[in-house]
Write an enzyme that holds these catalytic residues in place. Structure first.
Site, mmCIF file in Angstrom:
data_model
loop_
_atom_site.group_PDB
_atom_site.id
_atom_site.type_symbol
_atom_site.label_atom_id
_atom_site.label_comp_id
_atom_site.label_asym_id
_atom_site.label_seq_id
_atom_site.Cartn_x
_atom_site.Cartn_y
_atom_site.Cartn_z
ATOM 1 N N GLU A 108 0.789 -1.233 0.000
ATOM 2 C CA GLU A 108 0.000 0.000 0.000
ATOM 3 C C GLU A 108 0.826 1.290 0.000
ATOM 4 O O GLU A 108 2.010 1.286 0.354
ATOM 5 C CB GLU A 108 -0.916 0.000 1.212
ATOM 6 C CG GLU A 108 -0.123 -0.120 2.477
ATOM 7 C CD GLU A 108 -0.955 -0.435 3.703
ATOM 8 O OE1 GLU A 108 -1.909 -1.224 3.591
ATOM 9 O OE2 GLU A 108 -0.645 0.096 4.753
ATOM 10 N N CYS A 167 0.463 1.455 9.289
ATOM 11 C CA CYS A 167 1.158 0.870 8.162
ATOM 12 C C CYS A 167 0.843 -0.623 8.030
ATOM 13 O O CYS A 167 0.890 -1.377 8.974
ATOM 14 C CB CYS A 167 2.632 1.234 8.310
ATOM 15 S SG CYS A 167 3.844 0.085 8.728
HETATM 16 N N1 SAH Z 1 10.444 0.699 8.399
HETATM 17 C C1 SAH Z 1 10.548 2.098 8.525
HETATM 18 C C2 SAH Z 1 9.524 2.864 7.723
HETATM 19 C C3 SAH Z 1 8.141 2.296 7.676
HETATM 20 S S1 SAH Z 1 7.246 2.296 9.170
HETATM 21 C C4 SAH Z 1 10.513 2.514 9.986
HETATM 22 O O1 SAH Z 1 10.181 1.685 10.824
HETATM 23 O O2 SAH Z 1 10.848 3.656 10.273
HETATM 24 C C5 SAH Z 1 6.762 3.995 9.256
HETATM 25 C C6 SAH Z 1 6.363 4.459 10.635
HETATM 26 O O3 SAH Z 1 5.102 3.859 11.015
HETATM 27 C C7 SAH Z 1 7.382 4.092 11.687
HETATM 28 O O4 SAH Z 1 7.784 5.207 12.441
HETATM 29 C C8 SAH Z 1 6.599 3.105 12.518
HETATM 30 O O5 SAH Z 1 7.044 3.112 13.825
HETATM 31 C C9 SAH Z 1 5.171 3.575 12.373
HETATM 32 N N2 SAH Z 1 4.195 2.558 12.803
HETATM 33 C C10 SAH Z 1 4.242 1.223 12.606
HETATM 34 N N3 SAH Z 1 3.173 0.631 13.201
HETATM 35 C C11 SAH Z 1 2.450 1.598 13.789
HETATM 36 C C12 SAH Z 1 1.245 1.616 14.553
HETATM 37 N N4 SAH Z 1 0.560 0.523 14.827
HETATM 38 N N5 SAH Z 1 0.787 2.827 14.983
HETATM 39 C C13 SAH Z 1 1.449 3.964 14.686
HETATM 40 N N6 SAH Z 1 2.580 4.005 13.970
HETATM 41 C C14 SAH Z 1 3.083 2.838 13.526
HETATM 42 FE FE1 SF4 Z 2 9.402 -2.874 9.486
HETATM 43 FE FE2 SF4 Z 2 9.403 -2.078 12.017
HETATM 44 FE FE3 SF4 Z 2 9.096 -0.262 10.069
HETATM 45 FE FE4 SF4 Z 2 7.145 -2.052 10.616
HETATM 46 S S1 SF4 Z 2 7.903 -0.403 11.931
HETATM 47 S S2 SF4 Z 2 7.884 -1.474 8.602
HETATM 48 S S3 SF4 Z 2 8.374 -3.886 11.169
HETATM 49 S S4 SF4 Z 2 10.908 -1.553 10.479
#
Ligand code: SAH
Ligand code: SF4
Length: 365
Positions: free
Chosen positions: A92, A349
């Site tokens: 997505e 995400c």
């Molecule tokens: N892998 C990279 C980028 C993708 S995730 C990273 O982890 O930075 C992008 C953002 O979404 C990250 O800051 C992550 O912590 C956040 N994220 C993931 N799951 C989440 C959730 N359930 N609620 C809020 N933010 C979330």
């Molecule tokens: Fe991957 Fe963690 Fe980013 Fe989710 S929050 S996309 S598991 S690195």
């Protein structure tokens, strides 16, 4: 319908790469214009190219490698797209639209639109963060550079966003961008081509969970890209629980790399801090965060945990987040609370994909 996977994705080529395979060279510039300014997907309609070249391009390349499977529109204007790849995977991207105040030529404040596109870099993710929905689905494969670029082209086309309107890119969708280093850095270059989408690296932000050696490698490329670090905790015990990779690259190692990272004089490194109720949302953590970031040109973006089915964590109250943010701001550290854009459309995400997967398991190969 998406084109046959045997053809090469035309969005995976920098202008100089395309010019190497197409003669005379200026033809590559014309093709770039059709693809990125006119949003054309069919080579036959590229009317200023000779017929033989149009035929050759149609045989060799495809400008439609992703299919929009679903698009959910949120009440606040943001849109979440579910794409399907030629090999049947789904992932997505999100278009976030914000109202922005700008001044016209006479200095009068006018309202304008600002777009940010949140891109995926992988199908799934290997990092396995405890709070993340993407992590639950495991890892399938890296997205190719062309698939990363095509997300932008398709979303711009689908929303008829004029080619020269300002668009920002954040690599905050599915996947860990620095775990797909070559393809992501190539996509950054293609997106910034002046004859194409012209989204300069300064308007592109890589968010990483902290692969320290790759932060170094990215810094050495000196692309001008913005850096965001998913910090989420101020001590290694909690961070390792939330982000298992912290056991390999701990907070101190990540911050050391950030200190060496080339940051534009007018910019700051963003630290994303996912607030989880009763786990890391008190002023004690805010104080520790302040001291950790001392000496770094930083800004903090607080994210309120977005609960999803089966998650063990809870979302903190807005008051709690505000108190945390106020404390940091009073101490002179720039801090914002992330607007929960699209909370009504499976905001966290990976959630749209998971929903779809449960309904149509056959999408996965
Ligand atoms: N892998 C990279 C980028 C993708 S995730 C990273 O982890 O930075 C992008 C953002 O979404 C990250 O800051 C992550 O912590 C956040 N994220 C993931 N799951 C989440 C959730 N359930 N609620 C809020 N933010 C979330
Ligand atoms: Fe991957 Fe963690 Fe980013 Fe989710 S929050 S996309 S598991 S690195």
């Amino acid at each position: 319908m998406i084109d046959t996977p045997k053809k090469k994705n035309i969005f995976g080529y920098t202008l100089s790469e395309l010019s190497e395979s197409i003669t005379p060279k200026f033809r590559a510039q014309q093709i770039y214009k059709w693809l990125y300014i006119e949003y054309k997907i069919d080579f036959e309609s590229m009317s200023n190219l000779p017929k033989h070249l149009r035929e050759e391009l149609s045989q060799k390349y495809s400008a439609q490698n992703l299919e929009i499977l679903k698009c959910e529109q949120s009440r606040d204007g943001s849109k979440k797209y579910l794409f399907r790849t030629h090999d049947g995977h789904t992932f997505e991207s999100v278009l976030i639209q914000m109202r922005d105040k700008q001044r016209d030529a006479n200095g009068k404040i006018v309202s304008s639109e600002k777009w940010t596109i949140c891109l995926s870099s992988q199908i799934g993710c290997k990092v396995g963060c405890a709070f993340c929905f993407t992590a639950k689905g495991g890892f399938y494969r890296n997205l190719e550079a062309g698939e990363i670029v095509e997300q932008v082209v398709q979303i711009k086309r689908d929303n008829a966003i004029p080619p020269h309107k300002r668009v920002n890119i954040v690599y905050m969708g599915m996947g860990e961008p620095l775990d797909n280093f070559e393809n992501v850095t190539k996509a950054i270059r293609i997106l910034s081509e002046k004859d194409g989408l012209s989204i300069s690296a300064r308007r592109q932000t890589i968010s990483t969970s902290g692969i320290a050696p790759r932060i170094k490698k990215l810094g050495m490329l000196d692309l001008g890209v913005q850096l965001a670090i998913s910090l989420h905790a101020v001590d290694d015990t909690l961070r390792s629980r939330l982000i298992p990779m912290n056991k390999a690259y701990n907070i101190a190692q990540v911050l050391d790399e950030v200190r060496d990272f080339p940051v534009d004089a007018r910019k700051r490194v963003m630290f994303e801090y996912l607030m989880i109720k009763d786990l890391n949302d008190s002023l004690k953590e805010a104080k520790k965060l302040l001291s950790l970031l001392d000496g770094i040109r930083a800004k903090v973006n607080l994210i309120l945990f977005n609960p999803h089915e089966g998650s063990e964590f809870l979302r903190p109250s807005e008051e709690r987040a505000k108190a945390f943010a106020d404390f940091l701001t009073q101490k002179g550290l720039l801090c914002t609370i992330r607007e929960s854009k699209g909370l009504d459309i499976s905001a966290a995400c990976g959630q749209l994909r998971e929903k779809e997967k449960l309904q149509h398991v056959s999408y996965e190969t």
